[in-house]
Design an enzyme around this catalytic site. Structure first.
Site, PDB file in Angstrom:
ATOM      1  N   ASP A 259      52.847  11.444  53.500  1.00  0.00           N
ATOM      2  CA  ASP A 259      53.153  12.969  53.470  1.00  0.00           C
ATOM      3  C   ASP A 259      52.508  13.526  54.763  1.00  0.00           C
ATOM      4  O   ASP A 259      51.319  13.249  55.193  1.00  0.00           O
ATOM      5  CB  ASP A 259      53.152  13.591  52.253  1.00  0.00           C
ATOM      6  CG  ASP A 259      51.750  13.856  51.924  1.00  0.00           C
ATOM      7  OD1 ASP A 259      50.739  13.019  52.240  1.00  0.00           O
ATOM      8  OD2 ASP A 259      51.252  14.890  51.139  1.00  0.00           O
TER       9      ASP A 259
ATOM     10  N   GLU B 139      49.195  13.615  49.388  1.00  0.00           N
ATOM     11  CA  GLU B 139      47.825  13.906  49.668  1.00  0.00           C
ATOM     12  C   GLU B 139      47.593  15.408  50.217  1.00  0.00           C
ATOM     13  O   GLU B 139      46.612  16.276  49.741  1.00  0.00           O
ATOM     14  CB  GLU B 139      47.290  13.146  50.679  1.00  0.00           C
ATOM     15  CG  GLU B 139      45.612  13.041  50.932  1.00  0.00           C
ATOM     16  CD  GLU B 139      45.213  14.037  51.769  1.00  0.00           C
ATOM     17  OE1 GLU B 139      43.864  14.329  51.561  1.00  0.00           O
ATOM     18  OE2 GLU B 139      45.705  14.651  52.612  1.00  0.00           O
TER      19      GLU B 139
HETATM   20  N1  BES Z   1      42.967  13.713  56.462  1.00  0.00           N
HETATM   21  C1  BES Z   1      42.630  15.059  55.931  1.00  0.00           C
HETATM   22  C2  BES Z   1      41.148  15.001  55.479  1.00  0.00           C
HETATM   23  C3  BES Z   1      39.981  14.824  56.646  1.00  0.00           C
HETATM   24  C4  BES Z   1      40.358  15.447  58.068  1.00  0.00           C
HETATM   25  C5  BES Z   1      38.804  14.016  56.701  1.00  0.00           C
HETATM   26  C6  BES Z   1      39.409  15.199  59.101  1.00  0.00           C
HETATM   27  C7  BES Z   1      37.926  14.146  57.362  1.00  0.00           C
HETATM   28  C8  BES Z   1      38.215  14.495  58.599  1.00  0.00           C
HETATM   29  C9  BES Z   1      43.321  15.134  54.754  1.00  0.00           C
HETATM   30  O1  BES Z   1      44.703  14.987  54.771  1.00  0.00           O
HETATM   31  C10 BES Z   1      43.232  16.492  54.354  1.00  0.00           C
HETATM   32  O2  BES Z   1      43.881  17.386  55.289  1.00  0.00           O
HETATM   33  N2  BES Z   1      42.904  16.829  53.504  1.00  0.00           N
HETATM   34  C11 BES Z   1      42.876  18.421  53.063  1.00  0.00           C
HETATM   35  C12 BES Z   1      42.720  18.626  51.192  1.00  0.00           C
HETATM   36  C13 BES Z   1      43.937  18.520  50.700  1.00  0.00           C
HETATM   37  C14 BES Z   1      43.657  18.560  49.171  1.00  0.00           C
HETATM   38  C15 BES Z   1      44.896  19.086  50.874  1.00  0.00           C
HETATM   39  C16 BES Z   1      41.531  19.035  53.493  1.00  0.00           C
HETATM   40  O3  BES Z   1      40.696  18.357  53.996  1.00  0.00           O
HETATM   41  O4  BES Z   1      41.982  20.312  53.776  1.00  0.00           O
HETATM   42 MN    MN Z   2      45.013  13.042  55.974  1.00  0.00          MN
HETATM   43 MN    MN Z   3      45.640  16.465  56.199  1.00  0.00          MN
END
Ligand code: BES
Ligand code: MN
Ligand code: MN
Length: 457
Positions: free
Chosen positions: A88, A152
């Site tokens: 996604d 995610e």
């Molecule tokens: N891949 C990201 C997280 C990420 C980005 C980790 C860059 C380390 C470096 C993930 O898809 C993401 O965006 N996570 C969200 C949290 C989620 C609960 C929506 C975030 O970190 O804001």
């Molecule tokens: Mn991600």
């Molecule tokens: Mn992300």
């Protein structure tokens, strides 16, 4: 390994065109308008797993978007790697800031531009292609299970239950994830931790309806002004967060650990120039790398209220709202912090407004040990394909399910990410360098090889 090199170079154009096809599917999990596209993307991922050589692959429906699960078990006695990723993507808006369509991938200057190019279609697809390389050359050194979810970006709300319900099926020795970034191709790095998250929404209500700002303004509290004051008060003059108890459980790092974090290559001028800012900001007493890696933060993600349309309308709004999220570090609990925020926000609200606070999704921080066999296998894989020892870094982002891999499945995770901080993930013009994509496909099989050897030996 020559067989891997040969297979990759013979198939590299197809590896790229298949990714571009996947990027054409607008699998935006947050917007129900795209529900059918999300399902179509799940199907495509499943088909790719089968074509790559999985013995089985299936769509696992949830009460939200489906999870795609596949596996190739060559010998139950061999170690098993559980690969996790997500198909996604974040919504693409604001559309007018994209130089090409978010779901019409183009390659410019060696970079793939599309929503999801890096986060996480490009990165999770490297694993399917790496599996294909190993399977088709009959060189798979271990069993591979692969779980790619579709929620995610909206908090993985159904994946926790899937882990609970499928403990046996998901049995493995390690989880491998490519959904983080590294410093650069010249300075490969491995993130050794992720921050947790507590995501809140607040509503401040004043009068029972929007009012004429000339007739009532100056005599009735404006909820937009009150909300801004309340938000502003949540950082003090040193940019510490003022919520009582917020820092109580924060793990403080030793001087040696802080020194290690700050020894990573980082150029403050380049950082500022690239972002178009004159000065950085943050908690007093900490460097930029510490502020984004080991310290908790509080950010307004969105704020609205009153008239925001064309022209002017003289109005004193009845309501003002904001979405506020906090990044958390090890030992802080997402639920506890949400409660603290709610109590504090209610307490600081003046009598002339009422407030409503709701918690959205959250997740816990994790640290991944850098002395484990799995980390060492990842480091060795990087050395093999980059010719350099990776630098351990603490990443600022969150992947909430990673803490549950440990809690529910008892599994540690290795964050073998190939993104770059300037890949514009969640922003307009998201990109992923073709070189990083190929480098990932090249590196991943070595992780499997070295990890299998270390567990066996
Ligand atoms: N891949 C990201 C997280 C990420 C980005 C980790 C860059 C380390 C470096 C993930 O898809 C993401 O965006 N996570 C969200 C949290 C989620 C609960 C929506 C975030 O970190 O804001
Ligand atoms: Mn991600
Ligand atoms: Mn992300």
């Amino acid at each position: 390994m020559q067989a891997w090199k040969d297979y990759q170079s013979q198939n590299k154009d197809r590896f790229l065109s298949e990714l571009l096809d996947l990027l054409r599917i607008p699998s935006v999990s947050a917007d129900s308008k795209y529900k059918a596209d999300v399902a179509r993307c799940a199907d495509a991922v499943k088909e790719h797993m089968l074509k790559a050589g999985c013995d089985k692959a299936e769509i696992c429906p949830t009460s939200g978007h489906p999870i795609v699960y596949g596996e190739k078990i060559i010998d139950p006695k061999l170690p098993t790697v559980l690969v996790y990723g997500h198909y996604d993507v974040q919504p693409a808006d604001p559309l007018e800031l994209w130089t090409s369509g978010p779901f019409e991938p183009v390659i410019k200057d060696g970079k793939i531009f599309a929503r999801g190019a890096c986060d996480d279609k490009g990165q999770m697809f490297m694993h399917i292609k790496a599996l294909e390389v190993m399977a088709k050359t009959n060189t798979l050194p271990c069993n591979v299970k692969i779980m790619i979810e579709g929620e995610e970006e909206v908090g993985s709300n159904n994946l926790g239950k899937f882990l609970e319900d499928n403990k046996e099926r998901l049995k493995a020795d390690i989880v491998l994830v490519s959904d983080t970034s590294m410093i650069s191709m010249e300075h490969p790095s491995i993130e050794s931790g992720l921050r947790g998250l507590a995501y809140m929404e607040v509503e401040v209500t004043g009068p029972n309806r929007d009012l004429h700002s000339g007739v009532y303004g100056g005599a009735v509290a404006n909820p937009a002004t009150i909300l801004c004051k309340m938000i502003a008060s949540m950082h003090d003059e040193n940019n510490h967060i003022t919520i009582p108890g917020f820092y109580d459980k924060v793990q403080n790092l030793s001087d040696a650990e802080r020194k290690a974090i700050n020894s990573a290559p980082f150029d403050l001028k380049e950082y500022k120039d690239e972002l178009g800012i004159k000065e950085v900001w943050g908690e007093k007493g900490y460097t930029t790398l510490e502020r984004t890696g080991i310290r908790p933060t509080l950010e307004v993600n969105g704020i609205w209220g009153g008239y925001t349309g064309e022209g002017a309308k003289t109005v004193l709004p009845s309501k003002a709202n904001a979405k506020i999220s906090m990044r958390l570090v090890p030992n802080q609990s997402s639920d506890e912090i949400s409660d603290m925020f709610k109590k504090h926000f209610e307490k600081i609200a003046p009598d002339n407004v009422t407030v409503k606070v709701t918690a959205h999704h959250g997740g816990e921080a994790v640290v991944t040990p850098t002395d484990s066999p799995a980390y060492k296998a990842a480091a060795k894989a990087i050395v093999t394909t980059f010719g350099k020892e990776p630098i351990p870094t603490r990443g600022g982002g969150s992947i909430p399910i990673v803490a549950l891999f440990e809690k529910t499945l008892g599994l540690k995770t290795v964050l073998l990410g190939f993104g770059l901080d300037n890949d514009n993930i969640h922003s307009p013009n998201e990109k992923y360098d073709v070189a990083n994509y190929y480098k990932g496909i090249e590196t991943i099989p070595y992780f499997h090889k070295y990890f299998a050897e270390s567990v066996k030996g």
